[in-house]
Design a protein around this motif. Structure first.
Motif, PDB file in Angstrom:
ATOM      1  N   LEU A  70       0.827  -1.208   0.000  1.00 44.51           N
ATOM      2  CA  LEU A  70       0.000   0.000   0.000  1.00 44.51           C
ATOM      3  C   LEU A  70       0.861   1.257   0.000  1.00 44.51           C
ATOM      4  N   ASP A  78      -7.178  -5.105   1.817  1.00 48.67           N
ATOM      5  CA  ASP A  78      -6.442  -3.841   1.785  1.00 48.67           C
ATOM      6  C   ASP A  78      -7.307  -2.697   2.305  1.00 48.67           C
ATOM      7  N   ARG A  79      -8.598  -2.727   1.976  1.00 47.69           N
ATOM      8  CA  ARG A  79      -9.499  -1.685   2.486  1.00 47.69           C
ATOM      9  C   ARG A  79      -9.558  -1.728   4.007  1.00 47.69           C
ATOM     10  N   VAL A  98      -6.211  -0.264   5.386  1.00 44.12           N
ATOM     11  CA  VAL A  98      -6.186   1.199   5.294  1.00 44.12           C
ATOM     12  C   VAL A  98      -7.212   1.808   6.240  1.00 44.12           C
ATOM     13  N   THR A 137      -6.278   4.478   9.029  1.00 43.14           N
ATOM     14  CA  THR A 137      -6.934   5.787   8.931  1.00 43.14           C
ATOM     15  C   THR A 137      -7.675   6.116  10.221  1.00 43.14           C
ATOM     16  N   LEU A 177     -10.115   7.039  -0.552  1.00 46.18           N
ATOM     17  CA  LEU A 177      -9.879   5.673  -0.110  1.00 46.18           C
ATOM     18  C   LEU A 177     -10.795   4.683  -0.828  1.00 46.18           C
ATOM     19  N   ILE A 192      -0.581   4.870  -1.209  1.00 48.31           N
ATOM     20  CA  ILE A 192      -1.795   4.985  -0.400  1.00 48.31           C
ATOM     21  C   ILE A 192      -1.473   5.252   1.061  1.00 48.31           C
ATOM     22  N   LEU A 193      -0.403   4.643   1.574  1.00 48.04           N
ATOM     23  CA  LEU A 193       0.020   4.840   2.955  1.00 48.04           C
ATOM     24  C   LEU A 193       1.386   5.510   3.008  1.00 48.04           C
ATOM     25  N   PRO A 244      -2.764   7.620   6.123  1.00 47.24           N
ATOM     26  CA  PRO A 244      -3.067   7.614   4.691  1.00 47.24           C
ATOM     27  C   PRO A 244      -2.514   8.868   4.031  1.00 47.24           C
TER      28      PRO A 244
END
Length: 519
Positions: free
Chosen positions: A260, A328-329, A332, A336, A320, A265-266, A315
């Protein structure tokens, strides 16, 4: 005509790095080292460390070294964007020496990315510094000393600065092997809750206690108080939370967080920090508003200590919803929630009135949130005993002992478990005690590793050399231990492996050179 050449570590980052280069208005090809370019021979014998504390290394991927040498020939400026940690510094130093062997006047700059984002890249380029020829102290010293310790004392059973110290630590403590979730019933409303560390010694007690609770007097509301929000996740915090709440192994959790990060994303994952810069905390305001967290205030987020090279996990994108993989959701989402939750007002909770409650409840921190909706809504596990997985137990122990670093902890966890040195109670078993006996007391002491890390930080700040840093660390060891270690090093490193195979090292003409520091 030459161009900028951008050096990164992971092959998986290449596509994303090209994207942020374009967005940042920068140009040039991107080359991935694939991780470390050089490593020590797998066998600890012969040791292959000389009296100047240089170690013998060989290419991990000879073809990658050859490709890098070729790419450097057409470059005007090298920007080394390997990971902003000690391992990344070692790779950067190896890239520098390869480049300078080919083109001594080539400009080589080190940039440190906090996230794979065009703004972060532009900032890193503005703050870049030219690389120097000296080997990076922390990464090089750890590599040399860890091989030296292992090669000196490992005889049939492993000995290591972290491995042995972990065994010694677990032999003298009661290990935490999970959680006990307590739900104490109230006369009105939701139950009061508490989380108790589960140990091999209290498991039976709490198994019985949980059966008794439904028959105890019900609680009534007592005092109210404020509880500070938890800080944002460090890397280890995130790995433990993912294992407990999503069942991901430490290795799988680390892999997903890294991927990620590589996809922008991260933020940079391998961090032990639980704070952010004010600038980063403020950058999360739009995401907080989008998620309905109107009370989020960047000022409440713990600030990153100046000495910390990295921020906590957070994040770096506002959308998102583009994350398709459900796991993965969840990863994250948890990170988050941790990052934004740290900026919310303190949690107002109700405590039970202790009158008429069993005496043993006095030691519990029982409470329930007054506001049970919005961000204070808690999805609670039922009362019960929740053992952690073996890798989470070992990871927690390493963190408690202060052993290892975020970048190496998953590797240490797997090594400890693979050696089968722990019993069912997660204390050293017979093999573990035998392995522990091989390590001198000074080496297996947690204090030695802590002292070593302190010395490395101080020597790095002072701009010391690898040799002086090692000498300083050796000075804290007893003379007999130093003498035993000194007996296995060599006066001069060979130019061939013991089996006679020539090393595929960086060459200048036909000469293999120690002066490049690559063996």
């Amino acid at each position: 005509m030459g161009d900028n050449l951008w050096i990164i570590e992971a092959d998986g980052k290449v596509r994303k790095f090209r994207e942020i280069l374009k967005k940042a208005g920068l140009t040039g090809p991107v080359f991935a080292t694939g991780g470390h370019l050089f490593s020590a021979p797998k066998s600890l014998r012969p040791l292959l460390i000389d009296r100047d504390y240089r170690d013998f290394r060989i290419p991990v991927r000879p073809e990658r070294v050859a490709e890098l040498r070729q790419a450097v020939k057409t470059a005007d400026h090298l920007f080394v964007a390997t990971d902003p940690d000690d391992e990344g510094d070692v790779i950067a130093a190896d890239v520098f020496k390869i480049a300078k062997a080919i083109n001594p006047v080539l400009a080589v700059s080190r940039i440190r990315l906090s996230a794979l984002h065009d703004k972060a890249l532009a900032k890193a380029v503005r703050e870049s510094e030219f690389l120097r020829s000296e080997d990076p102290v922390p990464g090089t010293v750890r590599r040399v000393l860890d091989r030296w310790i292992g090669g000196t004392f490992s005889k049939g059973l492993p000995v290591g600065r972290v491995f042995s110290a972990y065994l010694a630590f677990t032999a003298t403590r009661v290990p935490v092997i999970g959680r006990v979730i307590v739900r104490y019933p109230a006369k009105e409303g939701a139950a009061y809750s508490a989380t108790i560390p589960l140990t091999p010694d209290n498991r039976e007690e709490w198994s019985q206690r949980l059966k008794e609770i439904p028959h105890c007097p019900k609680a009534v509301t007592g005092a109210t108080k404020e509880i500070s929000r938890n800080p944002p996740f460090s890397f280890v915090d995130a790995l433990l939370a993912l294992q407990r709440d999503s069942g991901l192994s430490v290795t799988e959790g680390a892999r997903r967080i890294q991927n990620l990060y590589e996809n922008g994303i991260l933020s940079y994952p391998r961090t032990d920090c639980r704070g952010m810069t004010r600038e980063t905390a403020e950058s999360l305001l739009p995401l907080a508003r989008k998620l309905g967290l109107s009370d989020y205030d960047p000022v409440r987020v713990p600030e990153k200590p100046e000495a910390s090279p990295h921020e906590s996990l957070h994040p770096v994108i506002g959308d998102l919803g583009r994350i398709r993989d459900p796991v993965d959701r969840r990863v994250v989402g948890m990170i988050t929630k941790s990052a934004l939750g740290s900026g919310l007002p303190p949690l107002l909770v109700e405590k039970p009135d202790p009158t008429n409650l069993p005496e043993w409840t006095q030691a519990l921190d029982l409470w329930r949130p007054m506001n049970r909706f919005g961000p204070d809504r808690v999805v609670s596990l039922p009362a019960g005993i929740y053992p952690d997985s073996p890798d989470a137990i070992v990871l927690s122990g390493l963190m408690e002992a202060g052993l290892g670093r975020p970048s190496t902890l998953p590797v240490h966890v797997m090594k400890i478990l693979s050696q089968n040195v722990l019993g069912k109670d997660f204390r050293p078993n017979g093999k573990g005690l035998a392995a522990l006996s091989k390590a001198p007391e000074a080496i297996r002491s947690v204090e030695f590793t802590r002292r070593m890390e302190t010395i490395l930080r101080e020597m790095k700040e002072q701009g010391a050399t690898v040799e002086s840093a090692i000498e300083e660390i050796l000075s804290v060891l007893p003379v007999p231990v130093r003498e035993q270690m000194d007996s296995v090093i060599v006066d001069e490193l060979p130019v061939e492996l013991p089996d006679g195979n020539l090393l595929e090292l960086v060459q200048k003409g036909n000469t293999i050179g120690l002066e490049f520091g690559l063996i």
